[in-house]
Design a protein around this motif. Structure first.
Motif, PDB file in Angstrom:
ATOM      1  N   ALA A   1       0.818  -1.221   0.000  1.00 36.40           N
ATOM      2  CA  ALA A   1       0.000   0.000   0.000  1.00 36.40           C
ATOM      3  C   ALA A   1       0.852   1.271   0.000  1.00 36.40           C
ATOM      4  N   VAL A   2       1.892   1.272  -0.826  1.00 39.35           N
ATOM      5  CA  VAL A   2       2.758   2.445  -0.985  1.00 39.35           C
ATOM      6  C   VAL A   2       2.341   3.154  -2.268  1.00 39.35           C
ATOM      7  N   PRO A   3       2.031   4.446  -2.204  1.00 43.09           N
ATOM      8  CA  PRO A   3       1.650   5.162  -3.424  1.00 43.09           C
ATOM      9  C   PRO A   3       2.827   5.236  -4.399  1.00 43.09           C
ATOM     10  N   ILE A   4       2.533   5.046  -5.679  1.00 41.96           N
ATOM     11  CA  ILE A   4       3.554   5.098  -6.726  1.00 41.96           C
ATOM     12  C   ILE A   4       3.053   6.002  -7.841  1.00 41.96           C
ATOM     13  N   TYR A   5       3.915   6.882  -8.299  1.00 43.34           N
ATOM     14  CA  TYR A   5       3.566   7.837  -9.344  1.00 43.34           C
ATOM     15  C   TYR A   5       4.535   7.707 -10.504  1.00 43.34           C
ATOM     16  N   THR A   6       4.014   7.779 -11.713  1.00 48.52           N
ATOM     17  CA  THR A   6       4.849   7.756 -12.908  1.00 48.52           C
ATOM     18  C   THR A   6       5.116   9.188 -13.335  1.00 48.52           C
ATOM     19  N   LEU A   7       6.393   9.480 -13.570  1.00 56.13           N
ATOM     20  CA  LEU A   7       6.807  10.815 -13.991  1.00 56.13           C
ATOM     21  C   LEU A   7       7.315  10.782 -15.424  1.00 56.13           C
ATOM     22  N   PRO A   8       7.284  11.918 -16.106  1.00 55.97           N
ATOM     23  CA  PRO A   8       7.802  11.966 -17.474  1.00 55.97           C
ATOM     24  C   PRO A   8       9.263  11.519 -17.551  1.00 55.97           C
ATOM     25  N   SER A   9       9.606  10.958 -18.676  1.00 59.84           N
ATOM     26  CA  SER A   9      10.946  10.420 -18.890  1.00 59.84           C
ATOM     27  C   SER A   9      12.032  11.468 -18.642  1.00 59.84           C
ATOM     28  N   GLY A  10      13.021  11.120 -17.844  1.00 56.16           N
ATOM     29  CA  GLY A  10      14.150  11.993 -17.573  1.00 56.16           C
ATOM     30  C   GLY A  10      13.973  12.947 -16.410  1.00 56.16           C
ATOM     31  N   LEU A  11      12.777  13.036 -15.859  1.00 56.19           N
ATOM     32  CA  LEU A  11      12.527  13.995 -14.783  1.00 56.19           C
ATOM     33  C   LEU A  11      13.264  13.623 -13.496  1.00 56.19           C
ATOM     34  N   ILE A  12      13.321  12.343 -13.175  1.00 59.60           N
ATOM     35  CA  ILE A  12      14.051  11.917 -11.974  1.00 59.60           C
ATOM     36  C   ILE A  12      15.538  12.200 -12.145  1.00 59.60           C
ATOM     37  N   ASP A  13      16.077  11.905 -13.339  1.00 55.01           N
ATOM     38  CA  ASP A  13      17.484  12.198 -13.632  1.00 55.01           C
ATOM     39  C   ASP A  13      17.786  13.672 -13.413  1.00 55.01           C
ATOM     40  N   ASP A  14      16.941  14.527 -13.955  1.00 54.59           N
ATOM     41  CA  ASP A  14      17.144  15.970 -13.845  1.00 54.59           C
ATOM     42  C   ASP A  14      17.042  16.440 -12.398  1.00 54.59           C
ATOM     43  N   ALA A  15      16.085  15.895 -11.673  1.00 52.25           N
ATOM     44  CA  ALA A  15      15.855  16.341 -10.302  1.00 52.25           C
ATOM     45  C   ALA A  15      16.986  15.938  -9.362  1.00 52.25           C
ATOM     46  N   CYS A  16      17.599  14.785  -9.610  1.00 53.88           N
ATOM     47  CA  CYS A  16      18.655  14.339  -8.702  1.00 53.88           C
ATOM     48  C   CYS A  16      20.055  14.625  -9.235  1.00 53.88           C
ATOM     49  N   GLY A  17      20.164  14.990 -10.502  1.00 55.34           N
ATOM     50  CA  GLY A  17      21.455  15.315 -11.076  1.00 55.34           C
ATOM     51  C   GLY A  17      22.306  14.103 -11.407  1.00 55.34           C
ATOM     52  N   LYS A  18      21.694  12.955 -11.538  1.00 52.66           N
ATOM     53  CA  LYS A  18      22.413  11.720 -11.866  1.00 52.66           C
ATOM     54  C   LYS A  18      21.734  11.062 -13.063  1.00 52.66           C
ATOM     55  N   ASP A  19      22.521  10.365 -13.861  1.00 51.34           N
ATOM     56  CA  ASP A  19      21.985   9.710 -15.059  1.00 51.34           C
ATOM     57  C   ASP A  19      21.428   8.327 -14.751  1.00 51.34           C
ATOM     58  N   SER A  20      20.493   7.914 -15.582  1.00 54.68           N
ATOM     59  CA  SER A  20      19.937   6.556 -15.571  1.00 54.68           C
ATOM     60  C   SER A  20      19.319   6.153 -14.244  1.00 54.68           C
ATOM     61  N   ARG A  21      18.585   7.045 -13.639  1.00 59.76           N
ATOM     62  CA  ARG A  21      17.830   6.712 -12.428  1.00 59.76           C
ATOM     63  C   ARG A  21      16.373   6.597 -12.840  1.00 59.76           C
ATOM     64  N   TYR A  22      15.826   5.398 -12.730  1.00 58.36           N
ATOM     65  CA  TYR A  22      14.455   5.163 -13.181  1.00 58.36           C
ATOM     66  C   TYR A  22      13.436   5.085 -12.048  1.00 58.36           C
ATOM     67  N   ALA A  23      13.910   5.148 -10.810  1.00 61.45           N
ATOM     68  CA  ALA A  23      12.982   5.104  -9.683  1.00 61.45           C
ATOM     69  C   ALA A  23      13.590   5.810  -8.484  1.00 61.45           C
ATOM     70  N   ALA A  24      12.710   6.294  -7.623  1.00 61.03           N
ATOM     71  CA  ALA A  24      13.117   6.924  -6.370  1.00 61.03           C
ATOM     72  C   ALA A  24      12.105   6.524  -5.303  1.00 61.03           C
ATOM     73  N   ALA A  25      12.620   6.071  -4.164  1.00 58.50           N
ATOM     74  CA  ALA A  25      11.762   5.704  -3.038  1.00 58.50           C
ATOM     75  C   ALA A  25      12.029   6.664  -1.888  1.00 58.50           C
TER      76      ALA A  25
END
Length: 113
Positions: free
Chosen positions: A51-75
């Motif tokens: 029961a953990v909420p999960i959201y899909t974000l546009p491609s590359g947004l996680i990479d941009d937000a964290c400043g690292k390449d090839s990150r496809y998920a964040a918990a």
């Protein structure tokens, strides 16, 4: 996301995010829409079970937000940062993928990918 990284409240990467979800410490999961189907399924199943909420974000947004390449998920771990990010996503009309999937199944439709 940079603030959450410095505070130690976010784990980046699909495998590490899955580990955090399975350990019961995750309060929110973000997944890149460019993640593989296998990665998406593993995270969706783990989040649905716990029961953990999960959201899909546009491609590359996680990479941009964290400043690292090839990150496809964040918990995100439980706490104020995870709550605030979830509130922001809700206010922008982003559906929680688990809730959307449940609603779709209740209507008899196919699940959301």
């Amino acid at each position: 996301m940079g603030l959450a990284m410095r505070a130690g409240q976010v784990t980046l990467g699909a495998n590490l995010a899955l580990t955090v979800v399975k350990s019961g410490k995750a309060a929110l999961v973000l997944i890149d829409e460019g993640a593989s189907e296998n990665t998406r399924k593993k995270l969706m199943d783990a989040c649905a079970y716990r029961a953990v909420p999960i959201y899909t974000l546009p491609s590359g947004l996680i990479d941009d937000a964290c400043g690292k390449d090839s990150r496809y998920a964040a918990a995100f771990k439980s706490g104020g940062l995870a709550d605030k990010i979830r509130q922001l996503l809700i206010s922008q009309g982003k559906p929680d993928q688990i809730e959307e999937q449940k609603n779709c199944q209740k209507r008899g439709g196919a699940s959301v990918q």
